[in-house]
Scaffold this motif. Structure first.
Motif, mmCIF file in Angstrom:
data_model
loop_
_atom_site.group_PDB
_atom_site.id
_atom_site.type_symbol
_atom_site.label_atom_id
_atom_site.label_comp_id
_atom_site.label_asym_id
_atom_site.label_seq_id
_atom_site.Cartn_x
_atom_site.Cartn_y
_atom_site.Cartn_z
ATOM 1 N N THR A 92 -5.743 3.314 -2.985
ATOM 2 C CA THR A 92 -5.506 2.495 -2.034
ATOM 3 C C THR A 92 -5.924 3.007 -0.467
ATOM 4 N N THR B 218 4.133 5.901 -7.596
ATOM 5 C CA THR B 218 3.281 5.650 -9.020
ATOM 6 C C THR B 218 2.348 6.476 -9.371
ATOM 7 N N THR B 219 1.950 6.356 -10.750
ATOM 8 C CA THR B 219 0.887 6.894 -11.135
ATOM 9 C C THR B 219 -0.089 6.163 -11.928
ATOM 10 N N GLN B 220 -1.510 6.665 -12.121
ATOM 11 C CA GLN B 220 -2.538 6.105 -12.886
ATOM 12 C C GLN B 220 -1.869 5.756 -14.355
ATOM 13 N N LEU C 171 0.055 -3.326 -7.335
ATOM 14 C CA LEU C 171 0.995 -2.894 -6.204
ATOM 15 C C LEU C 171 1.134 -4.057 -5.466
ATOM 16 N N TYR D 99 0.066 8.859 4.586
ATOM 17 C CA TYR D 99 1.646 8.598 3.689
ATOM 18 C C TYR D 99 1.136 8.826 2.422
ATOM 19 N N THR D 100 0.183 8.051 1.692
ATOM 20 C CA THR D 100 0.125 8.038 0.454
ATOM 21 C C THR D 100 -0.559 9.084 -0.245
ATOM 22 N N LYS E 46 0.793 -1.117 0.157
ATOM 23 C CA LYS E 46 -0.095 -0.014 0.140
ATOM 24 C C LYS E 46 0.857 1.322 0.067
ATOM 25 N N PHE E 47 1.888 1.343 0.681
ATOM 26 C CA PHE E 47 2.792 2.279 0.936
ATOM 27 C C PHE E 47 3.328 2.621 -0.641
ATOM 28 N N PRO F 264 -2.906 6.226 -7.639
ATOM 29 C CA PRO F 264 -3.122 5.068 -6.883
ATOM 30 C C PRO F 264 -2.935 5.059 -5.435
ATOM 31 N N GLY F 265 -2.512 6.112 -4.950
ATOM 32 C CA GLY F 265 -2.355 6.358 -3.465
ATOM 33 C C GLY F 265 -3.762 6.677 -2.891
ATOM 34 N N ASP G 109 -2.620 6.238 8.996
ATOM 35 C CA ASP G 109 -1.374 6.633 8.499
ATOM 36 C C ASP G 109 -1.130 6.054 7.104
ATOM 37 N N ILE G 110 -1.696 5.088 6.543
ATOM 38 C CA ILE G 110 -1.591 4.492 5.416
ATOM 39 C C ILE G 110 -1.890 5.658 4.368
ATOM 40 N N VAL H 13 -5.260 -1.657 -10.216
ATOM 41 C CA VAL H 13 -4.229 -0.964 -9.481
ATOM 42 C C VAL H 13 -3.525 -1.795 -8.213
ATOM 43 N N SER I 24 2.152 2.532 -3.390
ATOM 44 C CA SER I 24 1.013 3.350 -4.187
ATOM 45 C C SER I 24 1.413 4.823 -4.247
ATOM 46 N N LYS I 25 2.070 5.379 -3.220
ATOM 47 C CA LYS I 25 2.827 6.698 -3.265
ATOM 48 C C LYS I 25 3.449 6.969 -4.478
ATOM 49 N N ILE J 154 0.484 2.753 -14.347
ATOM 50 C CA ILE J 154 -0.190 1.309 -14.134
ATOM 51 C C ILE J 154 -0.935 1.072 -15.361
ATOM 52 N N ASN K 201 1.915 12.577 1.921
ATOM 53 C CA ASN K 201 3.347 12.237 2.287
ATOM 54 C C ASN K 201 3.930 12.703 3.708
#
Lengths: 362, 362
Positions: B181, A163-165, A184, B108-109, A157-158, B177-178, B104-105, A180, A160-161, A168, B112
């Motif tokens: 997720t 990358t971009t649509q 990941l 982060y995603t 899940k982390f 994607p963030g 917290d996920i 998605v 996912s930060k 994928i 940041n």
């Protein structure tokens, strides 16, 4: 350097073009570093790589390294799957940490396969045949994505930060939340051998077909971008695919395109009888022009799986190519070898069956 | 029925319109079912609900039910956050299984924020103040998304099959994607009280502001669509937001818009002195026309937090509304109440501090 090429110029040409386009290096410059070479390496079936050098170095120096592969559980275990199993065995014998991910989250979210069904196929088809083929299940992390640890899922899940649509979409085409998620999760599969709890960063090889290269590039990019922990960019080798027995693509949905390792021996031999050959229409023409070996699916089966001895395969190639050997004779060799192989394998499979129970209750 | 409305027609009008547009029911028809009513319920601050009836029934019948909320860890714990904490306490005292997810996920995603930082804020700001406010930490599932179980993460991934890009875009706007997720992880947060391992399907209430309603509708739709297990569609209540002390939005990034529960008492009182009031420009005008109570941020603080007694608040409302009470007098009441509250609270917070250690090593 491999001294025979069972596919001739056309297929090799297509692979060469892909290598240049994607920046994949030729595998033959890695061969001499390896203490042993498997059949696929010797025969240029594994034809390319990305950063395999660091894996070869680790093997040579006795350093930690890992081999990782995944499987999408569907249908029967056939000779197409055996190729990956043989590579698992090869790297396991060289001392790799071996990880096999059963992509049951992906098969559920992108193909609507119930994960109970996926679990059953993974154990009864894949794992059973792995053990019968000589893979040591005690020395293997064979796991289901849906059983992954907190760390595994959280890291996926982390990621996912990073990358971009668009990225994928370039891998999976039309994007859905299920794709998605699958993308990941697969990144976590490939990087898992390097997680801190698994010993930290190490060279990792993932044997794939060229069509899976976008997944590798995606994972390598995320490995470099993430601040979750340090990773070494994973390496990959690229193999040619065995074609279907009738020519064209081998596919789990076309019964006659493959031989399953659980096929009754008579049926398996019948499939060889019906396979596409490179023999000429008349005996006279065949004797004069020789066979079109590159288009012979029976020869392909011999080269990929049934004949281990390079000299013997070479002799067959020359005799068939020159027209000295007929398609019927080639088929007879294949049927004999197949019968011997399947008989032994099916016995070993029965012996392996009681080792599966531990995996069912996971 | 609440007999005072501290916001007047304009704000209520805006909320009423939203209720009709989104199909949210008025909360006042639920009030009589409840054995006790909290301040926010009595004062129409909680003004709407979706399917709260099944939660009220469970409370009345002594059946299992759950209360779930989440927090995005950033900045200091202020009176805006206290409103949610008071509701946690209310439902905990009524016997709910209480779940508090630290997102917290998501932080982060999508923002940041390093998850170590998120963890620190969640414990030192939120959890500490929860305990000081009387929430029983032993009787509470206070968890970090990144610590979620295999079942929690796997289910959140399985849910990806039951939604589309468009649906997630409607909630989060421009999609990444963030965000995909984060959206799916939040669905798992809201449904977690109903997981089989947590006792199975049960009525669950999630207290939210109207702006968070798309998240609820998303979760309710997925709860109905998934084949992972059976779920009861979660219920929600809708509350009005306290505005910032200067008017406009209360925001963690605008120091003067809020009073943090850790603010030194002098500073906190100073913020009240500088707050926007509904007093008129001249004494004469004020005495004649009365205060514009709906636009008085000090009165809002009294109504939301500082005065528990409805009769007393009513008296203040009438005196201020009629012009009998001046803004300075209202501010003095607020400063006195605030001083008493903060003094007690800050003592309780110091006593609570040593109960936090268990959460740090999670």
């Amino acid at each position: 350097m491999p001294d025979i090429d069972p596919w001739g110029d056309i297929q090799v040409g297509a692979y060469k073009e892909k290598m240049e386009r994607f920046g994949i290096d030729a595998f033959d410059d890695q061969l001499d570093k390896l203490p042993t070479k498997n059949r696929y390496m010797r025969r240029d079936i594994i034809y390319g790589h990305r950063d395999f050098g660091r894996v070869a170095d680790a093997i040579a120096n006795g350093d930690d390294f890992a081999m990782m592969t995944g499987l999408m559980p569907s249908g029967k275990f056939h000779f197409g799957h055996k190729m990956v199993a043989d590579q698992i065995k090869y790297y396991q014998e060289l001392g790799a940490d071996v990880y096999v991910a059963v992509a049951d989250i992906e098969s559920y979210t992108t193909r609507n396969i119930p994960h109970e069904k996926a679990r059953e196929i993974a154990i009864d088809q894949y794992l059973l045949n792995y053990i019968a083929l000589g893979i040591d299940p005690e020395n293997l992390t064979f796991y289901f994505q849906s059983d992954g640890s907190t760390s595994y899922h959280t890291k996926s899940k982390f990621f996912s930060k990073n990358t971009t649509q668009n990225e994928i979409e370039a891998i999976y085409g039309d994007i859905t939340p299920g794709k998605v998620t699958a993308a990941l999760t697969q990144v976590a599969d490939i990087l898992q051998p390097q997680f801190e709890e698994n010993g930290g960063p190490k060279p990792t090889v993932v044997p794939i077909g060229t069509d899976q290269d976008p997944h590798m590039r995606f994972t390598r990019d995320i490995a470099a971008r993430t601040d979750v922990q340090d990773f070494i960019k994973p390496s990959s080798t690229y193999h040619k695919f065995m074609r279907g027995l009738q020519g064209g693509k081998m596919s789990s949905s076309k019964e006659k395109s493959y031989i399953a390792l659980s096929d009754p021996i008579d049926e398996a031999k019948q499939k060889i009888d019906q396979a596409k050959t490179g023999g000429k229409q008349s005996l006279e023409k065949h004797r004069k022009q020789g066979a079109d070996v590159d288009e012979d699916m029976v020869y392909e089966l011999l080269a990929f799986h049934l004949i281990e001895d390079d000299d013997r395969l070479n002799r067959i190639y020359r005799e068939y190519d020159s027209g000295e050997m007929l398609s019927g004779e080639l088929k007879q060799i294949a049927k004999d070898e197949l019968e011997t192989f399947l008989q032994t394998h099916q016995e070993k499979r029965e012996q392996a069956r009681d080792r599966l129970d531990a995996y069912r209750d996971l």
